[in-house]
Design an enzyme around this catalytic site. Structure first.
Site, PDB file in Angstrom:
ATOM      1  N   LYS A 294       0.890  -1.167  -0.389  1.00  0.00           N
ATOM      2  CA  LYS A 294       0.123  -0.107   0.080  1.00  0.00           C
ATOM      3  C   LYS A 294       0.772   1.414   0.141  1.00  0.00           C
ATOM      4  CE  LYS A 294      -3.565  -2.245   2.781  1.00  0.00           C
ATOM      5  NZ  LYS A 294      -4.750  -1.631   2.138  1.00  0.00           N
ATOM      6  N   ARG A 368     -10.413 -11.247   2.389  1.00  0.00           N
ATOM      7  CA  ARG A 368     -12.060 -12.725   1.709  1.00  0.00           C
ATOM      8  C   ARG A 368     -11.246 -13.338   1.926  1.00  0.00           C
ATOM      9  NH1 ARG A 368     -12.025  -8.978  -3.402  1.00  0.00           N
ATOM     10  NH2 ARG A 368     -11.630  -8.269  -2.304  1.00  0.00           N
TER      11      ARG A 368
END
Length: 518
Positions: A294, A368
């Site tokens: 990130k 997820r």
């Protein structure tokens, strides 16, 4: 599957953070004229909008007599509107034995939502004062009383500190509720506020303090003494049982992953026919993005990426404390998504618990993967009547809905309606988005059951695709998914919501469990 992590340095022991202690809430029966408020610092009374002037609500007229003022004239002079969530300090002398500050609090339509905002406004206007008295809850009914208590306590909250920064509340501070106030409703409001505070505290704790092992210890402590069963699957067992999503995401960190299972089972008559709810929470204790690193700015808030797990822990602990007649199992899927030589890679194929496989194409879509393992375990081993997961899952959710609404997905309209009603009652807002089976084609993989994210340029619908990815892990059971990436964090304080980690979802899910028990 990624290789086992290279042993890293032992995380240095950190001092325990100072946690906020909420004010005690006490009921003073009887009218304001009879209440002994000696020693109180603040008195707050409600007013509502009127056609020509604000309308006094319980206690407001008595306060005017107590202070010897013309309340209507003062409210007009101070331009008091009666709008819910507005607090105005009136310039009044403080007679002997009366609180030195008088606040008028707008209650709007006097709905629970308006009273929650009024309670929050009282807390913010009072500041770190001594005792605070109010007639806001007088005759407000159970839901109104709960809302006042929740609003005041949650707006009073300060996050954990290392001994500096915002001072803690004064020791022994009280909120005094004057008038006709049912104590059972007060207790329920305190319990739901405490659940939110627990979730906030855990999410706000810096990641140099918290890792999966720290959260395991916090889970054990939170449920101790309430009859909650606890099972912890650590790295070796996760490997034996094929929890490849958790193992892959945690592979780059010296802090190994874990799956915590918490079981609340009602006792006696309440156990007969009680529905079984499984709640699964994403617990990424820090998210660098892995090899898909990130930007620095995007990492700043990533200590809160385990908010889903924090919410599930708080809900199970509170359900047990309140002895709600619902079987609740909580699953905390815990891992740290770090950057290192053993990090999982784009192109890897992950083998999940239960046998489903995923082709990885973005290591920053790790939530997820861990939730897939948790949901597959719930389906295969726990036999739930309904399955709900909660996660700060996608950056697309706040792009679509902003910071005030969570994205809600559900496999049937009745479940969606139940959760929407609980959201309305709790003040934690949701907006239902569709599950779109046709979008599954965007996740098709040539080497696994599915891709992790869509790779087609401009495909969009990132929040929906994340839900579509998760659905097969549920085995066709009744299921709802709450993406709280927007409201799970706040850039500014607003009403009962604080800046930083908000604990969003704890009150919503507890309200929903209460409705199942009704």
């Amino acid at each position: 599957m990624s290789t086992p992590p290279v042993p890293g340095p032992v995380r240095a022991a950190q001092p325990e953070l100072r946690r906020w202690s909420p004010p005690a809430v006490q009921v003073l029966p009887g009218p304001l004229t009879a209440a002994d408020l000696t020693g109180c610092d603040v008195l707050g009374v409600p007013v509502a909008p009127g056609e020509e002037a604000v309308q006094p609500r319980p206690g407001a007229a008595d306060a005017a007599v107590r202070y010897g003022v013309d309340l209507a004239a003062l409210c007009a002079a101070e331009e008091v509107s009666g709008e819910a969530g507005r607090a105005t300090r009136l310039p009044v002398p403080a007679p002997q034995g009366s609180p030195r500050r008088l606040l008028v609090l707008g209650v709007g339509d006097s709905s629970p939502q308006a009273l929650r905002r009024a309670g929050a406004a009282l807390a913010r206007a009072a500041g770190p004062a001594g005792d605070v008295a109010t007639t806001l809850a007088d005759g407000a009914g159970a839901d109104g009383v709960r809302a006042v208590v929740e609003g005041f306590l949650l707006a009073s909250y300060t996050p954990p500190t290392a001994g500096r920064g915002t001072p803690a509340e004064p020791a022994g501070r009280r909120l005094l509720l004057v008038g006709d106030v049912p104590t059972a409703a007060v207790a329920r409001g305190e319990a739901l506020a405490a659940a939110t505070v627990l979730a906030r505290d855990l999410a706000a704790t810096p990641s140099n303090v918290k890792d999966p092992a720290w959260l395991v210890a916090q889970a054990r402590a939170a449920v101790a003494g309430h009859g909650v069963g606890v099972t912890v699957r650590e790295e070796a067992q996760l490997r034996r049982d094929g929890f490849g999503g958790l193992l892959a995401v945690g592979a780059g960190s010296p802090s190994p992953p874990a799956l915590v299972e918490l079981r609340h089972r009602p006792r006696g008559r309440a156990a007969a026919g009680a529905p079984h709810v499984v709640l699964a929470g994403k617990g990424i204790t820090y998210d660098t993005g892995g090899l898909a690193l990130k930007p620095r700015e995007s990492m700043v808030s990533m200590k809160t990426d385990m908010t889903g797990a924090a919410v599930v822990l708080a809900v199970v602990a509170t359900a047990a404390r309140l002895q709600l007649p619902v079987r609740v199992t909580g699953l905390l899927a815990l891992a740290e998504n770090a950057f290192g030589g053993s990090s999982y890679r784009p192109g890897d194929v992950v083998h999940h618990h239960g046998g489903r496989t995923t082709e990885v194409n973005n290591t920053d879509a790790e939530g997820r993967l861990v939730l897939g393992d948790a949901l597959a375990h719930a389906h295969a081993a726990l036999d739930p009547d309904v399955l709900v997961d909660v996660a700060t899952l996608t950056g697309a959710a706040p792009l679509a809905l902003g910071k005030r609404h969570a994205a809600l997905f559900a496999t049937d309209d009745d479940l969606a309606a139940q959760l929407a009603a609980a959201a309305q009652a709790s003040g934690e807002r949701v907006w239902r988005l569709p599950l779109v089976p046709e979008y599954a084609e965007l996740l098709r993989s040539d080497v696994a059951d599915s891709r992790q994210v869509a790779t087609a340029p401009g495909s969009g619908a990132g929040t929906i695709l994340a839900a579509q990815f998760l659905q097969p892990f549920t085995g066709g059971r009744r299921w709802a998914h709450l993406d709280i990436a927007g409201p799970g964090r706040s850039d500014a304080a607003e009403h009962e919501v604080n800046r930083g980690a908000t604990g969003f979802g704890a009150r919503l899910l507890l309200r929903w469990l209460e409705s199942l028990a009704a």
